[in-house]
Design an enzyme around this catalytic site. Structure first.
Site, mmCIF file in Angstrom:
data_model
loop_
_atom_site.group_PDB
_atom_site.id
_atom_site.type_symbol
_atom_site.label_atom_id
_atom_site.label_comp_id
_atom_site.label_asym_id
_atom_site.label_seq_id
_atom_site.Cartn_x
_atom_site.Cartn_y
_atom_site.Cartn_z
ATOM 1 N N ASP A 102 31.219 60.394 88.086
ATOM 2 C CA ASP A 102 31.184 61.421 88.759
ATOM 3 C C ASP A 102 29.812 60.898 89.690
ATOM 4 O O ASP A 102 28.968 59.713 89.612
ATOM 5 C CB ASP A 102 30.886 62.652 88.242
ATOM 6 N N ASP A 135 33.616 68.895 86.838
ATOM 7 C CA ASP A 135 33.903 67.787 85.649
ATOM 8 C C ASP A 135 35.038 67.873 84.461
ATOM 9 O O ASP A 135 35.158 66.738 83.560
ATOM 10 C CB ASP A 135 32.963 66.246 85.054
#
Length: 804
Positions: free
Chosen positions: A477, A695
């Site tokens: 990420d 996430d």
């Protein structure tokens, strides 16, 4: 009873189940582990049971309120495995009848050493008695056969007594174990020698030294194994020792600067909201916030960094860290099993129970191992007695060196096919080692996960280690993971031609009002910018947030929207060419551009930039050198994502930008799907590295989820590996350590299987006809004893990896 707590670092249990931890004694080998798991699985209400031979712990998952831990422990105790429920800290003071497992282990170690000393003395005396003329001249009595009969009898009655009894009880319970094999072997050798002594007309050889040597070698191996297992558990014990025992309860002062009454209480009795005094040199007893004083804290146990950290009013402190310089008062925010340290301990202990799938073969073999060995011993006896000695008659009647003098030799003296067959059957029973199979995986996981925890890396089990070993793709990420997560506003532009707001300050005020309803890093950056400019922020209502896309609120009577282009377009906001070109220029510099719309018109642009973490480039380079494909996954614009990728040296084809949070899991799934045109069933084994709540679905979908500890609790609960130091270089280290640990597991299992695969045929006399080579019972016992020692020692070599 101790229920495994729901922690921020471990997967949440389903509401219908609870986990019970039992301390289990009496397990000697993988067969014992299988027998305990079978006993637990048969108990009504038990859904799953997992047993660890190295730590002597059983974790039972059961329906809530259905299974009584004490009744479960009694059933195991009745089956020959003394057990007791693991007591929670609150109940330790009430446990008067149950012995502390650590104290019990110390007593077992002392007992093992005493038995070893006795066995060694008997072994030395037996060996001296076989030095022939030399020993006979100095000490005539040591060469007498009746003296050796006495030594063998003493060996069976003193050091061998517990082995024989436990082996017999296992046989009677239809759960034979390693002690059953050893007991049968030693008793058979002793009885055969006794028959030869009492009936000399049979012409049999007396080999009373065999039981003595077998017990001596086996007890030596077990003692060394216990010591090695103790060293393997040392790192975890050090982790347990970090937990503070005492706290100084401080009454809240009524007047500022006044010191209230101080009372020492157990650390586990502290409640949230209470004040505590911590003096220099003390361990922080609970997680809390400093409310008075200033000091430096040694947080190396948590972060691995030796540099002390300055703490003052409002700063958080963690249980187990050490106060170095000043006296402080803190307010407890997390206590007992909720503290970060307690969660780490619970996670590491749970990880040591979770088995690697590679161990399934060992578990399957262990369930039938003892029966298989007994069958092999019987077949060995029948073959040599009825077939072998008839095919090769010279083997039974030949003369040569007495095999009782050496571990292995050529063409031993035997005066009877029965005696030869009996000795080979004994060797088969004694040489087999189910213990090595049982210790192969748990000792490696015990050492590997404890070493990782020491370095701030929490690996959640053996199954994780196996997946990491297969890893070939790692996805990061961007915001808060590769970047610092502390973005700053660099540009605040009003689009003059449209001009729905008066100036940039007015634009910032409106944006800050909308962002007050969310906690995204970009929102924080906008609010901080307004604070630094000392702008008044108007109030808003009807807040609405779509994670990763945009936010909206009604401010000053107008609907104000902040978000990316696609989200604004979806809400009917028209974006002209000037706004698009301006945004492209800003994004080319690696900035994240947020559009601000008032009503149905675009009012301006706010550019936010987040800097790379200092260790991001080094981590990516190291991962590339390890042969891994490194990819970037971001909800940001392609221009901003490509700018970050360029700084990291990533291939543009490995950048996935503009992906909303809801679709990140789908992207991970697409990477895991076999690619068309490639090898059938080939696929990527994907790790996802993230930190935010956005996430969590991707972390869960990935084969390996890696979360930074500074991230949200949801991300850490979902992840398979948690990095406590928030360092990206620890991503590299966690993969390297996981691979090293899994390689050790495979090595251990290979040697355990190879040892038994080669040792049993050798003991059965496979080389006797061709090379006249045989492994006698004493040699077989020595090999069996040291096989498990070698497995544990190989696991300890992981410490060398940690030091490097």
């Amino acid at each position: 009873m101790q229920l495994v707590p729901k922690t921020n670092l471990s997967p949440e249990l389903t509401p219908s189940t609870e986990k019970i931890i039992l301390d289990v004694g009496g397990m000697k080998c993988a067969g014992c582990v299988k027998a305990v798991e079978r006993q637990l699985a048969q108990y009504p209400g038990v859904k799953n049971a997992c047993v660890n031979l190295a730590t002597e712990v059983a974790v039972v998952e059961s329906e809530i309120g259905v299974v009584e831990p004490d009744a479960l422990a009694k059933q195991l105790t009745a089956a020959g495995f003394p057990s007791q429920p693991r007591q929670s800290d609150e109940k330790l003071t009430d446990r008067t009848l149950l012995q502390d497992p650590a104290q019990q282990q110390r007593q077992e170690m002392l007992s093992a050493r005493r038995q070893l000393v006795i066995a060694t003395v008997l072994l030395v005396l037996s060996g001296i008695g076989h030095f022939g003329n030399f020993s006979g001249a100095l000490l005539p009595g040591l060469h007498n056969i009746w003296f050796h009969f006495g030594l063998a009898t003493a060996a069976l009655l003193i050091p061998g007594r517990s082995i024989i009894i436990d082996g017999w009880l296992g046989w009677r319970r239809n759960a034979p174990n390693m002690n059953t094999l050893v007991g049968l072997g030693t008793l058979t050798a002793y009885i055969a020698s006794l028959v030869a002594l009492l009936f000399p007309q049979l012409g049999w050889e007396c080999f009373f030294d065999e039981p003595v040597m077998m017990l001596g070698f086996i007890l030596l191996g077990r003692t060394l194994e216990k010591q090695a297992r103790g060293r393997a558990a040392a790192a975890f014990k050090q982790l347990l020792d970090l937990q503070p025992q005492v706290a100084r309860l401080l009454s809240k002062p009524k007047i500022a600067g006044e010191v209230g009454e101080i009372l020492e209480i157990p650390a586990d009795r502290v409640r949230v909201g209470e004040w505590l005094q911590v003096l220099p040199g003390d361990k922080i007893p609970v997680d809390g916030v400093v409310v008075d004083g200033q000091t430096t804290i040694d947080e190396s146990m948590l972060t691995g960094e030796s540099v002390p950290v300055l703490k003052q009013n409002g700063d958080t402190v963690t249980a187990g860290t050490i106060n170095q310089s000043g006296a402080i008062a803190l307010e407890a925010t997390r206590t007992g099993s909720d503290t970060t340290l307690a969660q780490i301990v619970a996670l590491v202990e749970a990880a040591q129970i979770r088995k690697a799938p590679v161990q399934k073969l060992a578990d399957t073999v262990a369930g039938y191992f003892t029966y298989g060995v007994l069958t092999a011993a019987l077949l060995t006896f029948l073959f040599w007695y009825f077939i072998g000695t008839n095919i090769w008659p010279d083997i039974a009647m030949s003369t040569g060196m007495d095999m009782t003098h050496h571990l292995s030799t050529k063409l031993p003296t035997h005066h009877s096919p029965l005696l030869l067959s009996l000795k080979l059957a004994i060797s088969v029973m004694v040489v087999a080692c189910p213990c090595a199979l049982g210790l192969a995986t748990p000792t490696a996981i015990l050492v590997g996960t404890a070493i990782a925890a020491e370095q701030g890396i929490l690996i959640k089990g053996g199954d994780v280690l196996e997946k990491v070993h297969q890893l070939n793709t790692i996805v990061f990420d961007k915001t808060g993971t590769l970047t610092t997560g502390n973005p700053i506003v660099t540009d605040c532009l009003v689009l003059e031609e449209l001009n729905p707001v008066s100036n940039s300050q007015h634009l910032l005020q409106l944006a800050a009002a909308v962002e007050s309803g969310t906690c995204h890093p970009l929102a924080t950056a906008i609010r901080k910018k307004a604070q630094r400019q000392q702008l008044s922020v108007p109030s808003g209502d009807r807040f609405h947030t779509e994670p990763g896309l945009g936010v909206s609120a009604v401010v000053e009577g107008n609907l104000v929207l902040l978000g990316n282009w696609d989200w604004l377009l979806a809400h009917g906001i028209s974006i002209d060419e000037i706004a698009q070109k301006t945004a492209q220029v800003l994004a080319a510099d690696g900035k994240t551009v947020v559009g601000v719309a008032v009503g149905e018109k675009i009012a301006g642009l706010i550019a936010v930039q987040d800097t790379l973490r200092p260790d991001a480039k080094l981590a990516v380079d190291n991962l590339h050198r390890m042969g891994l494909r490194v990819m970037l996954l971001s909800g940001d614009t392609p221009a901003a994502a490509f700018a970050i990728a360029e700084q990291l040296g990533l291939n543009p084809n490995d950048v996935m930008a503009g992906v909303p949070p809801a679709k990140k899991a789908d992207v991970i799934k697409s990477l895991q799907t076999p690619e068309i045109g490639k090898i059938p069933n080939s696929q990527s084994v994907v790790a996802m590295v993230g930190d935010g709540i956005n996430d969590a679905p991707a972390l869960s979908q990935a084969d390996i989820g890696i979360a930074l500890h500074a991230g949200t609790d949801v991300a850490m609960e979902t992840a398979d590996i948690v990095l406590m130091r928030n360092s990206l270089t620890d991503v590299v280290k966690s993969i390297q350590l996981s691979r090293a640990t899994f390689n050790t597991i495979r090595q251990n299992l290979f040697w355990a299987f190879a040892y038994n695969t080669l040792g049993i045929p050798l003991a059965a006399g496979i080389l006797l006809p061709s090379l006249h080579f045989v492994l006698n019972p004493a040699g077989a016992a020595a090999l069996m004893a040291f096989s498990s020692v070698s497995v544990v020692t190989n696991s300890l070599l992981l410490r060398r990896f940690a030091r490097s």
